[in-house]
Motif scaffolding. Structure first.
Motif, PDB file in Angstrom:
ATOM      1  N   LYS A  10       0.818  -1.217   0.000  1.00  0.00           N
ATOM      2  CA  LYS A  10       0.000   0.000   0.000  1.00  0.00           C
ATOM      3  C   LYS A  10       0.849   1.264   0.000  1.00  0.00           C
ATOM      4  N   GLY A  11       0.348   2.277  -0.670  1.00  0.00           N
ATOM      5  CA  GLY A  11       1.025   3.572  -0.680  1.00  0.00           C
ATOM      6  C   GLY A  11       0.525   4.449   0.462  1.00  0.00           C
ATOM      7  N   GLY A  12       1.339   5.433   0.822  1.00  0.00           N
ATOM      8  CA  GLY A  12       0.918   6.458   1.779  1.00  0.00           C
ATOM      9  C   GLY A  12       0.676   5.967   3.191  1.00  0.00           C
ATOM     10  N   VAL A  13       1.421   4.937   3.615  1.00  0.00           N
ATOM     11  CA  VAL A  13       1.206   4.392   4.970  1.00  0.00           C
ATOM     12  C   VAL A  13       2.305   4.814   5.959  1.00  0.00           C
ATOM     13  N   GLY A  14       3.259   5.620   5.481  1.00  0.00           N
ATOM     14  CA  GLY A  14       4.315   6.114   6.375  1.00  0.00           C
ATOM     15  C   GLY A  14       5.671   5.451   6.175  1.00  0.00           C
ATOM     16  N   LYS A  15       5.858   4.746   5.054  1.00  0.00           N
ATOM     17  CA  LYS A  15       7.141   4.049   4.826  1.00  0.00           C
ATOM     18  C   LYS A  15       8.321   5.032   4.822  1.00  0.00           C
ATOM     19  N   THR A  16       8.163   6.109   4.068  1.00  0.00           N
ATOM     20  CA  THR A  16       9.286   7.049   3.945  1.00  0.00           C
ATOM     21  C   THR A  16       9.551   7.770   5.266  1.00  0.00           C
ATOM     22  N   SER A  17       8.490   8.184   5.949  1.00  0.00           N
ATOM     23  CA  SER A  17       8.695   8.889   7.223  1.00  0.00           C
ATOM     24  C   SER A  17       9.449   7.990   8.201  1.00  0.00           C
ATOM     25  N   VAL A  18       9.088   6.722   8.211  1.00  0.00           N
ATOM     26  CA  VAL A  18       9.758   5.782   9.108  1.00  0.00           C
ATOM     27  C   VAL A  18      11.211   5.563   8.663  1.00  0.00           C
ATOM     28  N   LEU A  38      14.767   3.723  -2.827  1.00  0.00           N
ATOM     29  CA  LEU A  38      14.483   2.914  -4.031  1.00  0.00           C
ATOM     30  C   LEU A  38      13.238   3.407  -4.777  1.00  0.00           C
ATOM     31  N   ASP A  39      12.678   4.509  -4.316  1.00  0.00           N
ATOM     32  CA  ASP A  39      11.402   4.979  -4.869  1.00  0.00           C
ATOM     33  C   ASP A  39      11.632   6.128  -5.849  1.00  0.00           C
ATOM     34  N   PRO A  40      11.103   6.015  -7.082  1.00  0.00           N
ATOM     35  CA  PRO A  40      11.295   7.107  -8.050  1.00  0.00           C
ATOM     36  C   PRO A  40      10.710   8.443  -7.568  1.00  0.00           C
ATOM     37  N   GLN A  41       9.792   8.391  -6.578  1.00  0.00           N
ATOM     38  CA  GLN A  41       9.277   9.656  -6.026  1.00  0.00           C
ATOM     39  C   GLN A  41      10.389  10.421  -5.307  1.00  0.00           C
ATOM     40  N   GLY A  42      11.414   9.698  -4.862  1.00  0.00           N
ATOM     41  CA  GLY A  42      12.579  10.334  -4.234  1.00  0.00           C
ATOM     42  C   GLY A  42      12.264  11.079  -2.943  1.00  0.00           C
ATOM     43  N   SER A 178       0.910   2.229  12.121  1.00  0.00           N
ATOM     44  CA  SER A 178       1.362   3.538  11.664  1.00  0.00           C
ATOM     45  C   SER A 178       0.147   4.436  11.467  1.00  0.00           C
ATOM     46  N   MET A 179       0.345   5.727  11.621  1.00  0.00           N
ATOM     47  CA  MET A 179      -0.714   6.736  11.395  1.00  0.00           C
ATOM     48  C   MET A 179      -1.965   6.417  12.209  1.00  0.00           C
ATOM     49  N   VAL A 180      -1.731   6.030  13.450  1.00  0.00           N
ATOM     50  CA  VAL A 180      -2.842   5.594  14.301  1.00  0.00           C
ATOM     51  C   VAL A 180      -3.607   6.801  14.840  1.00  0.00           C
ATOM     52  N   ILE A 206       3.125   4.317  15.717  1.00  0.00           N
ATOM     53  CA  ILE A 206       3.333   5.721  15.340  1.00  0.00           C
ATOM     54  C   ILE A 206       1.954   6.376  15.199  1.00  0.00           C
ATOM     55  N   PRO A 207       1.647   7.330  16.072  1.00  0.00           N
ATOM     56  CA  PRO A 207       0.338   7.999  15.974  1.00  0.00           C
ATOM     57  C   PRO A 207       0.270   8.921  14.749  1.00  0.00           C
ATOM     58  N   PHE A 208      -0.939   9.252  14.364  1.00  0.00           N
ATOM     59  CA  PHE A 208      -1.125  10.256  13.320  1.00  0.00           C
ATOM     60  C   PHE A 208      -0.881  11.624  13.959  1.00  0.00           C
ATOM     61  N   MET A 209       0.137  12.332  13.484  1.00  0.00           N
ATOM     62  CA  MET A 209       0.451  13.629  14.095  1.00  0.00           C
ATOM     63  C   MET A 209       0.864  14.633  13.029  1.00  0.00           C
ATOM     64  N   ALA A 210       0.275  15.813  13.123  1.00  0.00           N
ATOM     65  CA  ALA A 210       0.557  16.855  12.129  1.00  0.00           C
ATOM     66  C   ALA A 210       2.051  17.209  12.103  1.00  0.00           C
ATOM     67  N   ASP A 211       2.729  17.075  13.238  1.00  0.00           N
ATOM     68  CA  ASP A 211       4.153  17.434  13.300  1.00  0.00           C
ATOM     69  C   ASP A 211       4.987  16.630  12.307  1.00  0.00           C
ATOM     70  N   ILE A 212       4.541  15.411  12.002  1.00  0.00           N
ATOM     71  CA  ILE A 212       5.319  14.562  11.096  1.00  0.00           C
ATOM     72  C   ILE A 212       5.356  15.175   9.689  1.00  0.00           C
ATOM     73  N   GLU A 213       4.296  15.866   9.319  1.00  0.00           N
ATOM     74  CA  GLU A 213       4.252  16.555   8.022  1.00  0.00           C
ATOM     75  C   GLU A 213       5.328  17.652   7.934  1.00  0.00           C
ATOM     76  N   LYS A 214       5.732  18.175   9.090  1.00  0.00           N
ATOM     77  CA  LYS A 214       6.692  19.294   9.085  1.00  0.00           C
ATOM     78  C   LYS A 214       8.072  18.885   8.583  1.00  0.00           C
TER      79      LYS A 214
HETATM   80  N1  ATP Z   1       2.283   9.320  11.517  1.00  0.00           N
HETATM   81  C1  ATP Z   1       1.921  10.262  10.647  1.00  0.00           C
HETATM   82  N2  ATP Z   1       1.049  11.232  10.993  1.00  0.00           N
HETATM   83  C2  ATP Z   1       0.661  12.186  10.125  1.00  0.00           C
HETATM   84  N3  ATP Z   1       1.107  12.270   8.865  1.00  0.00           N
HETATM   85  C3  ATP Z   1       1.992  11.337   8.448  1.00  0.00           C
HETATM   86  C4  ATP Z   1       2.447  10.285   9.307  1.00  0.00           C
HETATM   87  N4  ATP Z   1       3.321   9.505   8.618  1.00  0.00           N
HETATM   88  C5  ATP Z   1       3.398  10.044   7.396  1.00  0.00           C
HETATM   89  N5  ATP Z   1       2.609  11.134   7.289  1.00  0.00           N
HETATM   90  C6  ATP Z   1       2.385  11.973   6.104  1.00  0.00           C
HETATM   91  O1  ATP Z   1       1.613  11.205   5.197  1.00  0.00           O
HETATM   92  C7  ATP Z   1       2.120  11.313   3.883  1.00  0.00           C
HETATM   93  C8  ATP Z   1       2.581   9.928   3.396  1.00  0.00           C
HETATM   94  O2  ATP Z   1       3.641   9.498   4.233  1.00  0.00           O
HETATM   95  P1  ATP Z   1       4.915   8.744   3.638  1.00  0.00           P
HETATM   96  O3  ATP Z   1       5.436   9.470   2.447  1.00  0.00           O
HETATM   97  O4  ATP Z   1       5.850   8.518   4.754  1.00  0.00           O
HETATM   98  O5  ATP Z   1       4.203   7.395   3.195  1.00  0.00           O
HETATM   99  P2  ATP Z   1       4.739   6.304   2.166  1.00  0.00           P
HETATM  100  O6  ATP Z   1       4.159   5.021   2.596  1.00  0.00           O
HETATM  101  O7  ATP Z   1       6.207   6.385   2.047  1.00  0.00           O
HETATM  102  O8  ATP Z   1       4.062   6.796   0.800  1.00  0.00           O
HETATM  103  P3  ATP Z   1       4.399   6.231  -0.668  1.00  0.00           P
HETATM  104  O9  ATP Z   1       3.738   4.903  -0.764  1.00  0.00           O
HETATM  105  O10 ATP Z   1       3.799   7.267  -1.579  1.00  0.00           O
HETATM  106  O11 ATP Z   1       5.886   6.124  -0.793  1.00  0.00           O
HETATM  107  C9  ATP Z   1       3.230  12.335   3.931  1.00  0.00           C
HETATM  108  O12 ATP Z   1       2.690  13.589   3.621  1.00  0.00           O
HETATM  109  C10 ATP Z   1       3.693  12.291   5.379  1.00  0.00           C
HETATM  110  O13 ATP Z   1       4.207  13.523   5.812  1.00  0.00           O
END
Ligand code: ATP
Ligand code: MG
Length: 263
Positions: A10-18, A38-42, A178-180, A206-214
């Motif tokens: 799945k995309g957008g689950v927090g892989k890159t942030s982690v 390894l992601d072309p999104q870089g 993640s993103m709980v 990892i809770p869902f937190m706006a600070d992570i977007e920063k």
């Molecule tokens: N725990 C969190 N709480 C709030 N926002 C988050 C959290 N983790 C990630 N995000 C935000 O959600 C978006 C997707 O996160 P991230 O890029 O880490 O996911 P990903 O699984 O790597 O996505 P992709 O599949 O596109 O590579 C980003 O904008 C990121 O800042």
């Protein structure tokens, strides 16, 4: 050298942030650490401000024509290097398909670094394809960020059955939530239920937190610009737990070797 893939179909689950935060925490512990984007999104390359630092074509890496150490770039942090990605990584699937031993190209490429690093983190793009197979073969641990929703849990099951089919016995799967959003009853209930069903699940989430977007604004890992915040502490807790699992795993493996060699 231990290789950790941060992966989910799945995309957008927090892989890159982690990936960005754990690699930084690993380096703070004094481990020689590498993050391979390894992601072309870089996105990892963006967070470390190394987007325009790609030194060679991906094709040469996959074909084994260039040593990975030649494409490593240092970051602003001690003990932490990165292999940035660029848009050419969108061809990675085709390049792997065409290569010999196509399921093991990433593993092969990493071999030359085995004495250079303690931990290598792979920030993986979403999807399940030949790249995913390469990741499974290359990694000692697959960390699976899982949002506690029914769809995300379905993909977790798909990953596990796929890995079983491929007989990837030496790869340890480590799921974590993640993103709980603790206020959501669906999240709460699923987490409770799955704590009993997911072997090796991390207790830290990892809770869902706006600070992570920063991170995107500062282009830094959280611990650097918000040390000891709730966001940064959640990544620290997760890293601590993974290190413990690694120690345990290494101990078990070593015990097996010792007892086998004593015969
Ligand atoms: N725990 C969190 N709480 C709030 N926002 C988050 C959290 N983790 C990630 N995000 C935000 O959600 C978006 C997707 O996160 P991230 O890029 O880490 O996911 P990903 O699984 O790597 O996505 P992709 O599949 O596109 O590579 C980003 O904008 C990121 O800042
Ligand atoms: Mg990502």
């Amino acid at each position: 050298m231990k290789v950790l893939g941060i992966y989910n179909i799945k995309g957008g689950v927090g892989k890159t942030s982690v990936s960005v935060n754990l690699s930084y925490l690993s380096s703070l512990d004094g481990n020689r650490t590498l993050l391979w984007d390894l992601d072309p999104q870089g996105s990892s390359s963006f967070f470390y401000d190394k987007e325009l630092c790609v030194h060679t074509s991906l094709k040469r890496i996959i074909k084994g024509k260039v040593d990975l150490s030649d494409v490593v770039t240092d970051t602003d942090y001690q003990n932490l290097d990165i292999i940035p990605s660029d848009f050419s990584y969108r061809h990675i699937e085709n390049l792997l398909e065409q290569a010999k031993k196509s399921k093991k190209r990433i593993k092969e490429a990493l071999k030359s670094l085995k004495d250079e690093y303690d931990y290598v983190f792979l920030d993986c793009p979403p999807g399940i394809s030949i790249l995913a197979e390469n990741i499974f073969h290359a990694c000692d641990y697959i960390l699976i960020p899982t949002v506690p929703t029914p769809l995300c849990l379905r993909t977790y099951d798909q990953i596990i059955s796929y890995m079983k089919d491929d007989e990837l016995k030496s790869t340890e799967v480590i799921p974590f939530f993640s993103m709980v959003e603790v206020r959501k009853s669906v999240h709460q209930n699923l987490m409770k239920e799955l704590a009993l069903k997911m072997p090796n699940l991390c207790t830290t989430f990892i809770p869902f937190m706006a600070d992570i977007e920063k991170m995107g604004i500062y282009k830094k890992p959280i611990e650097d610009f918000m040390p000891n915040s709730k966001a940064s502490n959640s990544f620290k807790g997760l890293w601590k737990e993974i290190v413990k699992k690694n120690l345990k795993h290494t101990l078990i493996t070593n015990t097996k070797i010792t007892s086998a060699s004593s015969f």
